[in-house]
Design a protein around this motif. Structure first.
Motif, PDB file in Angstrom:
ATOM      1  N   LYS B  92      10.040  -0.380   2.646  1.00 39.36           N
ATOM      2  CA  LYS B  92       9.266   0.670   1.960  1.00 39.36           C
ATOM      3  C   LYS B  92       7.847   0.171   1.690  1.00 39.36           C
ATOM      4  O   LYS B  92       6.857   0.882   1.907  1.00 39.36           O
ATOM      5  N   LYS B  93       7.753  -1.082   1.213  1.00 34.40           N
ATOM      6  CA  LYS B  93       6.429  -1.662   0.920  1.00 34.40           C
ATOM      7  C   LYS B  93       5.609  -1.755   2.205  1.00 34.40           C
ATOM      8  O   LYS B  93       4.409  -1.467   2.211  1.00 34.40           O
ATOM      9  N   ARG B  96       4.197   1.446   3.322  1.00 31.99           N
ATOM     10  CA  ARG B  96       2.994   1.779   2.537  1.00 31.99           C
ATOM     11  C   ARG B  96       1.783   1.010   3.061  1.00 31.99           C
ATOM     12  O   ARG B  96       0.676   1.547   3.106  1.00 31.99           O
ATOM     13  N   ARG B 192      -4.124  -3.009  -2.906  1.00 32.25           N
ATOM     14  CA  ARG B 192      -2.747  -2.530  -2.778  1.00 32.25           C
ATOM     15  C   ARG B 192      -2.026  -3.231  -1.606  1.00 32.25           C
ATOM     16  O   ARG B 192      -0.835  -3.549  -1.688  1.00 32.25           O
ATOM     17  N   ASN B 196       1.338  -5.359  -2.016  1.00 35.82           N
ATOM     18  CA  ASN B 196       2.553  -5.047  -1.257  1.00 35.82           C
ATOM     19  C   ASN B 196       3.023  -6.242  -0.433  1.00 35.82           C
ATOM     20  O   ASN B 196       4.228  -6.501  -0.338  1.00 35.82           O
ATOM     21  N   SER B 199       4.628  -8.791  -2.615  1.00 37.13           N
ATOM     22  CA  SER B 199       5.924  -8.268  -3.051  1.00 37.13           C
ATOM     23  C   SER B 199       6.974  -8.456  -1.948  1.00 37.13           C
ATOM     24  O   SER B 199       8.122  -8.839  -2.222  1.00 37.13           O
ATOM     25  N   VAL B 200       6.575  -8.206  -0.690  1.00 39.78           N
ATOM     26  CA  VAL B 200       7.504  -8.383   0.436  1.00 39.78           C
ATOM     27  C   VAL B 200       7.926  -9.849   0.537  1.00 39.78           C
ATOM     28  O   VAL B 200       9.123 -10.167   0.645  1.00 39.78           O
ATOM     29  N   ASP B 213       7.498  -3.845 -10.576  1.00 41.25           N
ATOM     30  CA  ASP B 213       6.280  -3.692 -11.363  1.00 41.25           C
ATOM     31  C   ASP B 213       6.523  -3.904 -12.847  1.00 41.25           C
ATOM     32  O   ASP B 213       5.600  -4.081 -13.610  1.00 41.25           O
TER      33      ASP B 213
END
Lengths: 384, 218
Positions: B92-93, B96, B192, B196, B199-200, B213
């Motif tokens: 999902k990340k 984006r 962003r 992302n 985060s991955v 978050d």
């Protein structure tokens, strides 16, 4: 990467069994399964003719036999257990082919209850539930339609049993009353041990000895099939996953039927194959039209259990009954799959049932109880 | 499909891992192309087609990975639920990130160019540093290493801090909107993308319980 490694806690609590050991366990369990069928046959023979007559006179009515097949499979939650038991009874000379065929067809209907129950897991989410219930009941619809057409034809013409007899003669190379199964010879030794245990060591005789041998046989069949399924599921999970992913990219049709056959033969359980389709359908990953042929394949694949069971008997009739099971499912596919209009019939019925069920979810439990328990139970009571 | 039952090959989550690494590569390709459009004077239309095709491919991989994860859960049950959820979060990340690379291209398609800008070198520097984050993220997915992850995290945080400062400065800038707005939007997209990517990488290394978050301790 985190996704491919089990967590430390998982690894500590559940150490994976090496594949060769699992495979050896499966072979041992299949032998136990054959021993179970042998014990069943031996136990039935020990019951005595009066008890045998009393027990099985009721299934001489084909409809009663059909309902017994449904009820027994619903209660055992496994058509493999039921069909193997029927083959064992035929092998013992207690059931004739004509009496066994409706019971086998009943087992086909009864086995569909498992994935219908699996679909109830989605009951709280109506959109998902509609898809899941349709994927489950397409199996019900197909089996009910196949039985409603093929059972009367079989009763009138005996076409399935005649074809199965022909195949039996072809496979066994003659029409003798008995054949020398090498598996039967291998099974005789452990069956003899159990007979000695209940007879000489415990001291049972006559009907009581027969009952204990039947119970031990049934327990062996049930346990063996349960653990074969569990082990094979672990052994081939990656292959199942890979082939389903390949199916998603290419759609259904004959390859999906073949896939259903292969998975079911491997895990010895049509319920596993059809139940995998339920969450996939509920998530919208597999369409009903693509889940349907996998289900048809599972119907054919599950007949391997009865064919295996027939190896543990000396009577060719046992193989004939097992072959009737296979031919019945193949005939059902030939009736309801090649012609598009007929192919859509079970799908339409399943969609209609799912629509009704999604609107009135309370009726679902009623559908399961009435179709799989009440009607067969009333049928058995009235027709025996 | 029948033969795939008998053939060898990647097992479920291994294949998903390869797909996720390939998504990072495609996202990087799309990002590099989009950023190059902002710092060139040439025709960007052919590049635009490539950016859109790559975004399309990224979305396709995301869908196919989601399907594979559903199949994995159906076949294996709940044993791998943590890994399945982590993989879902990662795709999902990355989807984006693909969108954000396309958004950067859309700035160029609207006529934004920094090739003649005073701060041209800064854009080249950002392009290079963010692109390196993609490479490092792919490495972290393939060979997880705590020290590498810490370095990646530090560089991403540094870049995100820089982008925040630049956006805040632009908010109070008295210059014309055509100067501030494209820059503010670009820096926002870059921030962003960095968030992302980190985060991955973190999800791949530690699972979903360490990402997100919301910090429950706060």
């Amino acid at each position: 990467m985190v996704s491919t490694r089990p967590s430390t806690t998982d690894a500590a609590t559940e150490r994976p069994v090496p594949a060769p050991i699992r495979a050896a366990v499966v072979v041992a369990l299949l032998f136990l399964f054959l021993v179970g069928v042998g014990l069943l046959e031996s136990g039935i023979n020990a019951l005595g003719s009066d008890v045998q007559e009393e027990l099985f006179s009721s299934v001489s009515n084909p409809m009663a036999g059909l309902f017994v097949g449904i009820l027994a499979t619903v209660l055992a939650q496994s058509s493999s257990v039921t069909t193997s038991t029927i083959v064992g009874l035929v092998g013992a000379g207690l059931l004739g082919i004509d009496d066994a065929v409706p019971m086998i067809m009943g087992a086909n209907i009864g086995t569909t209850v498992t994935n219908t129950l699996a679909s109830l897991g989605h009951l709280r989410r109506p959109a998902e539930f509609r898809l899941a219930f349709a994927a489950a009941t397409v199996h019900d619809a197909f089996n009910l339609l196949a039985v409603s057409i093929l059972l009367p034809i079989e009763l009138l013409t005996g076409v399935l049993s005649s074809a199965a007899r022909f195949l039996t003669e072809l496979l066994l190379g003659g029409s003798g009353a008995e054949f020398d199964s090498p598996f039967k010879a291998a099974v005789k030794v452990p069956v003899g041990w159990v007979e000695e245990l209940w007879g000489d060591v415990v001291g049972l005789q006559g009907t009581l000895l027969g009952v204990m041998l039947v119970v031990t046989g049934l327990a062996a069949i049930f346990l063996a099939l349960t653990f074969v399924t569990r082990n094979m599921r672990q052994l081939i999970a990656a292959r199942v996953e890979r082939s389903i992913n390949a199916m998603l990219g290419k759609g259904g049709g004959a390859p999906a039927i073949l896939l259903g056959i292969i998975i079911t033969v491997a895990v010895q359980s049509s319920s596993i194959t059809t139940s995998i389709m339920i969450p996939l359908s509920a998530a919208g990953v597999v369409s009903l039209a693509n889940a349907y042929p996998v289900t048809l394949g599972a119907n054919v694949g599950t007949t391997i259990s009865a064919l295996l069971a027939s190896l543990a008997t000396d009577r060719p009739e046992a193989l004939t009954v097992a072959l009737v099971h296979t031919l019945f499912n193949l005939a059902g596919i030939l009736l309801f799959y090649p012609v598009p209009a007929l192919r859509r019939l079970p799908i339409r019925i399943a969609e209609w049932l799912a629509e009704m069920a999604a609107r009135r979810r309370s009726m679902v439990i009623g559908y399961v109880i009435v179709t799989f328990l009440v009607i067969p139970a009333i049928g058995v009571i009235l027709l025996r | 499909m029948v033969f795939s039952f008998f053939r060898g090959g990647d097992e479920g989550l291994e294949h998903v891992q390869h797909e996720i690494v390939s998504m990072v590569g495609r996202c990087q390709h799309s990002f590099d192309l989009a950023m190059s459009c902002l710092v060139t004077d040439g025709d960007i239309e052919p590049i635009g087609e490539e950016v859109r095709a790559t975004d399309w491919a990224i979305n396709g991989i995301e869908e196919s990975v989601r399907r594979e994860l559903v199949v994995h859960s159906a076949v294996h049950g709940g044993a791998d639920v943590g890994a399945v959820l982590a993989s879902l979060l990662m795709v999902k990340k990355l989807e984006r990130v693909g969108d954000q690379a396309k958004n950067i291209f859309d700035l160029a398609a609207e006529g934004v160019r920094f090739s003649e800008a005073d701060d041209y070198d800064r854009f080249l520097d950002f392009r290079s540093r963010v692109s390196q984050l993609f490479t490092d993220t792919a490495d972290a997915l393939a060979e997880p290493d705590a020290a590498d992850l810490a370095g990646l995290d530090r560089r991403a945080e540094e870049l995100m801090g820089t982008f925040d400062d630049l956006v805040n400065a632009l908010i109070h800038d008295d210059g014309p909107a055509r100067y501030a707005v494209p820059r503010a939007m670009l820096f926002r997209y870059l921030k962003r993308i960095c968030a992302n990517l980190i985060s991955v990488a973190t999800t791949a290394a530690t699972g979903i319980d360490r990402t997100g978050d919301v910090d429950l301790d706060e």
